[in-house]
Design an enzyme around this catalytic site. Structure first.
Site, mmCIF file in Angstrom:
data_model
loop_
_atom_site.group_PDB
_atom_site.id
_atom_site.type_symbol
_atom_site.label_atom_id
_atom_site.label_comp_id
_atom_site.label_asym_id
_atom_site.label_seq_id
_atom_site.Cartn_x
_atom_site.Cartn_y
_atom_site.Cartn_z
ATOM 1 C CG ASP A 141 -4.663 2.948 7.316
ATOM 2 O OD1 ASP A 141 -4.225 4.110 7.432
ATOM 3 O OD2 ASP A 141 -5.542 2.625 6.499
ATOM 4 C CD GLU B 47 -14.893 9.104 -0.895
ATOM 5 O OE1 GLU B 47 -14.836 7.877 -0.676
ATOM 6 O OE2 GLU B 47 -13.889 9.836 -0.923
ATOM 7 N N GLY C 23 0.844 -1.207 0.000
ATOM 8 C CA GLY C 23 0.000 0.000 0.000
ATOM 9 C C GLY C 23 0.870 1.244 0.000
ATOM 10 C CG PHE C 24 -0.879 5.163 -0.205
ATOM 11 C CD1 PHE C 24 -0.478 5.622 -1.458
ATOM 12 C CD2 PHE C 24 -2.225 5.051 0.057
ATOM 13 C CE1 PHE C 24 -1.421 5.974 -2.414
ATOM 14 C CE2 PHE C 24 -3.181 5.397 -0.890
ATOM 15 C CZ PHE C 24 -2.780 5.863 -2.130
#
Lengths: 419, 419
Positions: free
Chosen positions: A301, A172, A14-15
């Site tokens: 996270d 969203e 991931g990031f």
């Protein structure tokens, strides 16, 4: 790859993980990046795949391809089944093991149902591309079932969409779903009017987008309502089953409930033997290493860290990238006999999109909402998408969606129970 | 929709069914189009989804959306479970039934393993979008497994790709897979060289693309070999299992076998009680109606018809479209008390793509192959794609793939055994 060099294992592409790998590009060490999937996912746009605006490959790129030119890294598609912090070894689901000198655990977060795991079946969440495609299928099928239903009550239940959780993902999804019902599906059905669908955003707390200042939360709520979303604040969902959900004292018949309420840390965090916070995240040292294990880092996270100013680092993409970058710098520092540095989150602001021409932006001193915020959000997100081609395709899709009110990916995939 | 009007039920939203619906646009009747999926699929480009060049939504469009403006048609997503030709009623998997005045059965074809149904598990075929995504996953995972393998024999088996069947689909898959191995994946692996992968096209008959003139078959074979495909002609596959396939007397270890050898008619054809041919297709009258049931028509891949010139109508997209159009005209003719017409296939030519810059084109008097044929193929296929947006996205993907040798959709989706 020289075998004599120190071996850095990074779990999670991931990031946080990917930015750490990139930060070690020219370092004299060998890196193994382990991920369950074969791709890096641009998670901020995942809701667009779920709501049929984008295709899965538009927001993902193969990790191997991203890293093909970085010769000190080997990409391994596998699931981690064990971590031994003392012997410095991880085991993989294919039966093999990897010994590391340094480990970065960046396996992120998953859904949390707060002890109600039986809700998972009826209220799926949104974390992976597979989740997004499952959700897309569920949303599109609901309209098909409503069209075929002969019983008015059943039809109404198929046309009731509840999104649980008023954070960015919930907002969203609700805003986009309202647009789909009101505009995208117009004229396509003969027995139902999709615009009659009820899209309800349910948030237990007193406002949506709780991470934003109160005035922007209020503006977000008004924008949602303008798009046709029914926002229910201050009442927690007490039960979810195949027929609907319990909101306070009322049971609401609904065939589609989406879970956007809670995240829990990846279960791999618990394998380190380090202290965890309430959400299961690893409580890291200021330099992002694990107490008692200076060669094991946690980022993204999965890391829980309170900064010197008393504020916790938020679980957002920019924080994950910055953490990944710092871990890379700290590993380099160790390699050259230097000292590690403490993490300091640089907060460039916070933005959330709500739907067509609606968003909120909080840049600290500057706050704005509406059309301008939406354009700002769009430019930022396209800019940060990995890969030239993806940017072009996403822009093209959005341009088309904007003018036509259409959504390109309205294709039901996967073999469901009734297919 | 007026209930007094005659009710036409059309089963299948492929080329035949959709073209029939469109041909009835202004007719004074009500139409119900029933399909298992929610989309029309541009099947000629399905191999591109399987080989990660295009996303699923690029080659599909929701039937409801295509037909939203045609007010005399209702689209129903359901699986047909029964057809009663005498009482003129079909039953659906949701328990409901539809009475028809006129029926068009256009449910197409599926894979056939010629009595070896246990091969299906090890050698999947390519007919639907779900098939394509499963195959994409299988192809991409094979390289991942090869990279992780420590045993050289196991690695070799993961890098052996056999495509069974030398028709257009087999040729397209083999040519594209060779390009992926040789170019797309270059530099991305550390333990294997993807270019060492063996891509073998196995055809029991004496030549590939048997529907083409012999000289073009020979040219196609040479082009395949130039792309790196090993073409094995004249030997049938005798067995396929999890470890490989039996070719003549030799057992070849291979973890990836793809089935492109045979199609069988949709099982719905047998429900009509009409005579079937060897492949299970319905032997229709010259006007495409079923013997003894003038109000039931069959069109597309499910129809078996020998023309006045003694040639059978081929199972290709243009024939399906023409059949759908004729059924619409015949239904209109009946409606106004006129006579039905016989089907005459207008053959505009035959083309097949092989891979990068390689294709064959047979326009009867004019035949050509190579780069020019490839451009011809490309223009034709993009032109016939449904929907403006799809064309633009497909062109953009191809333009990008052409210059970069990359493939946009190399994302492994779906929860496999080891995910």
């Amino acid at each position: 790859m020289t075998t004599g060099q120190p071996h850095v294992v990074i779990i999670g592409g991931g990031f946080a993980g990917l930015w750490a790998v990139r930060g070690l590009a020219s370092a004299k060490l060998r890196i193994t990046l382990v991920d369950r999937g074969n791709h890096h996912l641009f998670q901020p746009l995942l809701y667009q795949v779920a709501t049929a605006g984008l295709s899965a490959p538009d927001i993902a790129a193969p990790l191997r391809h991203i890293l093909r030119a970085q010769r000190n890294v080997e990409v391994r598609m596998a699931t981690v089944t064990g971590i031994d912090a003392d012997t410095k070894r991880i085991t993989l689901d294919d039966g093999s093991a990897l010994d590391f000198d340094t480990l970065l655990l960046a396996s992120g977060a998953t859904h949390a149902y707060f002890g109600n795991d039986h809700w998972a079946e009826h209220a799926p969440g949104l974390k992976t591309l597979d989740d997004a495609l499952d959700l897309r299928r569920k949303l599109l099928l609901a309209f098909e079932r409503a069209e075929a239903a002969t019983d008015p009550a059943e039809r109404e239940a198929w046309l009731h969409f509840a999104i649980v959780g008023g954070g960015p993902t919930g907002v969203e999804l609700a805003g986009t779903l309202a647009e789909i019902a009101r505009h995208t599906l117009k004229d396509e059905f003969r027995n139902i009017d999709p615009a009659q669908a009820r899209v309800r955003l349910v948030e237990a707390g007193p406002r949506v987008l709780a991470a934003f200042p109160e005035d922007l939360s209020a503006k977000a709520k008004r924008q949602l309502e303008k798009l046709g979303v029914d926002v229910a604040l201050g009442t927690p969902v007490k039960e979810i089953n195949a027929d609907g959900y319990q909101l306070g004292d009322a049971f609401v018949p609904a065939k589609t409930v989406v879970w956007a309420a809670g995240v829990a840390a990846s279960p791999l965090g618990a394998l380190l033997g380090a202290p965890l916070d309430r959400a299961g995240r690893v409580q890291v040292q200021p330099d992002l290493s694990v107490p008692g294990h200076p060669d094991i880092f946690v980022a993204g996270d999965l890391a829980s860290l309170t900064q010197a100013n008393g504020k916790p680092v938020p679980g957002v993409a920019p924080a994950a990238k910055q953490m990944g970058g710092l871990v890379a710098r700290n590993i380099r520092a160790r390699l050259s006999g230097g000292k590690t540095s403490a993490f300091a989150y640089k907060d460039y602001g916070n933005l959330a999109t709500i739907g067509r021409m609606a968003a909120v932006v909080d840049l600290g001193k500057i706050r704005f909402s509406g059309v301008l915020a939406w354009w700002f959000w769009l430019v930022m997100h396209v800019f940060f998408l990995i890969g030239f081609r993806n940017r072009l395709v996403v822009l093209l899709n959005w341009w088309w969606a904007y003018w036509s009110y259409q959504r390109a990916a309205r294709i039901i995939l996967g073999r469901g129970e009734r297919r």
